[in-house]
Every structure is written in structure tokens, then in C-alpha cells.
Design an enzyme around this catalytic site. Structure first.
Site, short mmCIF file in Angstrom:
data_model
loop_
_atom_site.label_atom_id
_atom_site.label_comp_id
_atom_site.label_asym_id
_atom_site.label_seq_id
_atom_site.Cartn_x
_atom_site.Cartn_y
_atom_site.Cartn_z
N LYS A 132 -8.39 3.60 7.16
CA LYS A 132 -7.32 2.40 7.10
C LYS A 132 -8.06 1.23 7.08
O LYS A 132 -7.87 0.34 6.23
CB LYS A 132 -6.57 2.45 8.41
N CYS A 181 15.80 14.56 -18.54
CA CYS A 181 16.50 13.20 -17.51
C CYS A 181 16.84 12.50 -18.57
O CYS A 181 16.83 12.34 -19.73
CB CYS A 181 15.38 12.90 -16.85
N LEU A 192 0.93 -1.37 0.16
CA LEU A 192 -0.04 -0.08 0.05
C LEU A 192 0.95 1.12 0.11
O LEU A 192 1.44 1.67 1.08
CB LEU A 192 -1.02 -0.11 1.16
#
Length: 482
Positions: free
Chosen positions: A265, A456, A183
């Protein structure tokens, strides 16, 4: 060129069948990672080491660096492989390699042998050590605390002169343990916890709960892609994004203020468990640490666990924040985390630190679970390797250029250490340095009358940042891909 890969010590104490399986998996992982550098590269497994041989000398540093980031490797020896005739010839070859390195230093010689020889390892150590001591006037022997150790390995009729030793990250090879679903929020904790499970041999998939719009998702994709590309690119993994705004809205409307954090949660665990079940993943991984925030007390963690039957792993449970940030700095995720918004922490003004199960369940009784089912069913699943390609499609309105005009400014957004290693040297264009993690706060301070070409090395970060800046209202950005 040749590298000798030494195994993580815990692998060597496994039973014969398990050890062979681990070595076979590690060999495959090494081959998967290194094939991008040299297609002719050979990876050969042995009982106590793995041998890597490559022909492209230009890729030496890249291959060595990649090996130091593959889980399961204890250390890497870069060696020169030569034939030898006798001990004196071994000494001559060692002298040629080590003469300059040993000047003004103390040293000792350590030898490992495999095969049958007329001499022992100690014989070679004494002969080579004595010869080096005689022929290098400023060098001195020190057997207890030498400044330099001359490592030699003798395999049958071959002499391996060890040029350098580089430490690996250790751990178990990815694929030796079962898959997990991390997560990930993009903060310090979730990045470190994901790495710790990769290092322990798990293929880590990522589940992201989007609470902050496209910009938040872009930032978290950067972190997940960075972790995968740096430590887990031997395997394909999933990145699953769930739009959790509807769930948060329902919680804000239906749930008591003090219970919101724990309920949120629990909803995340329920959603992630459904995703894990869908893809056959055995466990969830979170970055929770005991007592760090109100939802992470033992009482609340137990209630969060009870929301699902899926195993929840918390590798950082006993770590303090300072230690976690230090680990993030070492991994290279600190700069991402410092600029990542934290949306979860502001949901409740007075969160409970000791939630009561009956009260939590009563509050959840007001919640419309069809909303949770809907956001899970609409979850977006992509192969993490496609993040760069997907970003290219998302930033289709941002022009990609291979050249510039004198009025353009080339904006090097790489991290400072990357800029130092490979500085840009281009004529007829102004080059400015602004690391990607400072773009969000400092790009607006630049002269907005100019056009900025973001650069980049691989183009992934520049495209992600271009999308982010576009969403912030800046239209004077392009992606530079020479």
C-alpha cells in the site's frame, strides 16, 4: 419541452460571488452533458434555478435521465410553459393537465410566484383547488397529507404547469473543487468512493495498479468508464494504468511476509503521488474503511499516509461493507465488482494489524526503488473518452459485423434493466440474454459450435468483453454493431 433545474440547497447559502460561480459552472456542466442529445438545446441560468429548453421531443426521457445524474442538481421539474389571462384561465389549464391524475385521489395545490400580480399565491391555491374539487367528483382536498400535490409556478405573465418532479443526486457541481486521483481497483469500495468525490464537486481521475493482466485492466476500465459516463461526463479525465507486477515481485522476494500488505500500500501511495504531482492533482482517493482488512487499522493507515506528503481522502472510512455494497448497487457498479478479481488480499498469509514504523522502513530498505520509478515512468495515460476507441484497436482481431446469418446467435450482454427498457426484436436470428457480468463464468456453458455476436447499446462493453473472451481462448465471438 422545458425543464426547471433546482439547485442543491448548500449552493444557495453560499456568498453571492461563490453562488454565482457555482451556478455558472453547473450551467456549463449541464450544457456539456446535454449537447450530445440536442445541439439546439438552450441552457439559461437564473439566480435560483437553471432553465433547460429543447426541441427534440424524442430525447425527452434521455435528457431528463441525464439531468438526474449531474452533481449539483437537487431536483428537476418538467414543465409546460403557457401564457394565461386570469386565475380562471390558470384553473382551466390545471384541470386539463391534472383531471385524470386526480381521479380517486386526495390533493392540494401549491403555488410559487415571481413578479407583480393582482393576486397572491394563496388566492391562486384556493381558487384552483376549489375548482378542481368541484369539477373532479372523486377527488378530495387534503392539505396535510395529500396523495398528489398540484405544483404551479407563475413567472410574470407565464404559467408553468409542473408535469413531473425528478430527484437529482445533489452535491456540488464538478469543477467547483480541485481535482483528485482515485486509486481504483474495480471493487465495491473504490467505485463508491470515486462517486462520492464526484458528487462533492471534484473532477476524479483514475489510477489503476495492474496486478492481474489484461483481463483485469479491461474490467477496471469498464468501471471507470461507467462512472465517468454516468456521473462525470461533463469533464475530461485521465485513466492512468501502472503495471505493478514488477513491484509485487520485488516485495514477494525482499519483504517479510507479515509486512507485505502495508509495504504494498505504501508503494501504491508513492506511485500515485508521483502521478498526482505530474498532473497537478491535489489529493488521492481510496476506498479504505477502518478495520475492513489488516492494512486498514489506524496504525497501518497512519504508516501508509506517511509514505507521501500528498493528502489522502478516505470517504468510506466509517462505512461498513454492507452499506458500501448497497451504495454500489444503487450506482450500478455492483455487478462489475462482483466479478472483479481481488489480487491484493492474497499477497500475505499472516499480515500484521499493527505495523511498526522502524520495521516497515527496515523492510523497505531491501526494496529496489528503481523498479518503482520505472513502472511510474512507463505508466500509460489515456483520456477516458478514448477507452472505446482504444478498445476497438485492441480488439482489431475481433470482427465487427452489422448483419448476421441464420446460424449465428445474437448475445445481448446488456444489464437486465436495459434489456427490459429496450428489448431486441430481430427476425431470422436466435437471441440469447447473458449480462456482461456473467460472461466470464457462463459463456463456456454455451454451445461452442455456434458463433456469438455480442451486443450492447454503444458497443463499448461488447468490445471489452470480446477482448476478454478472446484472451480466455474463445474464438467464436464477434461484435454486433447494426
Amino acid at each position: 419541452m422545458k425543464f426547471i433545474i433546482k439547485l442543491f440547497p448548500e449552493i444557495t447559502i453560499k456568498s453571492q460571488s461563490v453562488r454565482l460561480r457555482f451556478i455558472k459552472i453547473l450551467t456549463g456542466n449541464i450544457r456539456n452533458v446535454l449537447k450530445h442529445y440536442d445541439e439546439t438545446l438552450a441552457v439559461v441560468r437564473h439566480w435560483d434555478h437553471i432553465e433547460v429548453r429543447a426541441k427534440d421531443e424524442n430525447q425527452r426521457e434521455a435528457i431528463r435521465d441525464a439531468l438526474t445524474r449531474i452533481p449539483g442538481i437537487h431536483h428537476i421539474l418538467e414543465v409546460e410553459d403557457h401564457a394565461y389571462t386570469d386565475m380562471h384561465n390558470i384553473f382551466e389549464q390545471a384541470l386539463a393537465l391534472y383531471r385524470e391524475r386526480l381521479e380517486g385521489k386526495t390533493f392540494c395545490v401549491r403555488v410559487k410566484r415571481r413578479g407583480k400580480h393582482e393576486f397572491s399565491s394563496q388566492d391562486v391555491e384556493r381558487y384552483v383547488g376549489g375548482g378542481l374539487n368541484q369539477h373532479i367528483e372523486t377527488a378530495r382536498v387534503n392539505l396535510t397529507a395529500p396523495q398528489i400535490t398540484v405544483h404551479l409556478e407563475i413567472e410574470q405573465d407565464r404559467l408553468l404547469l409542473i408535469k413531473s418532479r425528478n430527484e437529482g443526486i445533489g452535491g456540488y457541481p464538478i469543477g467547483t473543487q480541485e481535482d483528485v486521483l482515485s486509486l481504483i481497483s474495480g471493487g465495491f469500495d473504490s467505485g463508491v468512493s470515486s462517486y462520492m468525490l464526484m458528487r462533492r464537486g471534484c473532477r476524479v481521475h483514475y489510477c489503476f495498479f495492474n496486478l492481474g493482466g489484461a483481463a483485469h485492466e479491461i474490467g477496471v476500465k469498464q468501471v471507470a468508464h461507467y462512472l465517468w459516463n454516468r456521473f462525470g461526463s461533463s469533464h475530461r479525465v485521465r485513466f492512468v494504468a501502472i503495471d505493478f507486477d514488477p513491484v509485487v515481485g520485488e516485495i514477494l522476494e525482499k519483504v517479510d511476509d507479515g509486512q507485505m500488505g502495508v509495504v504494498l500500500k505504501r508503494m501504491m501511495v508513492r506511485a500515485a503521488s508521483k502521478i498526482a504531482e505530474r498532473y497537478g492533482v491535489q489529493a488521492l482517493v481510496t476506498g479504505e474503511a477502518l478495520g475492513q482488512v489488516s492494512s486498514q487499522t489506524l496504525t497501518n493507515l497512519r504508516l501508509i499516509d506517511n509514505a507521501s506528503d500528498t493528502l489522502i481522502l478516505r470517504p468510506l472510512i466509517s462505512h461498513d461493507k454492507e452499506h458500501i455494497i448497497k451504495q454500489a448497487r444503487e450506482l450500478g457498479t455492483e455487478d462489475f465488482a462482483k466479478t472483479m478479481p481481488e489480487y491484493c488480499g492474497v499477497i500475505s498469509k499472516s499480515p500484521t494489524v499493527k505495523a511498526v514504523k522502524a520495521k516497515i522502513e527496515a523492510e523497505e530498505g531491501h526494496f529496489d526503488f528503481s523498479i518503482l520509478d520505472r513502472v511510474v515512468s512507463e505508466a500509460r495515460n489515456i483520456d477516458i473518452r478514448e477507452i472505446a476507441e482504444q478498445t476497438s484497436q485492441e480488439v482489431v482481431e475481433v470482427e465487427t459485423v452489422a448483419s448476421f446469418v441464420p446460424t449465428d446467435v445474437l448475445l445481448d450482454i446488456r444489464a437486465p434493466d436495459e434489456q427490459d427498457d429496450k428489448p431486441l426484436a430481430l427476425d431470422q436470428v436466435e437471441i440469447k440474454s447473458l449480462p456482461f457480468y456473467k460472461l466470464g463464468t457462463q459463456f463456456g456453458d454455451l454451445d461452442q459450435s455456434k458463433t456469438y455476436l455480442l451486443y450492447c447499446e454503444r458497443g463499448v462493453m461488447s468490445r471489452l468483453q470480446a477482448l476478454y473472451l478472446r484472451e480466455q481462448g474463445f474464438s467464436n465471438v464477434k461484435v454486433y454493431r447494426p
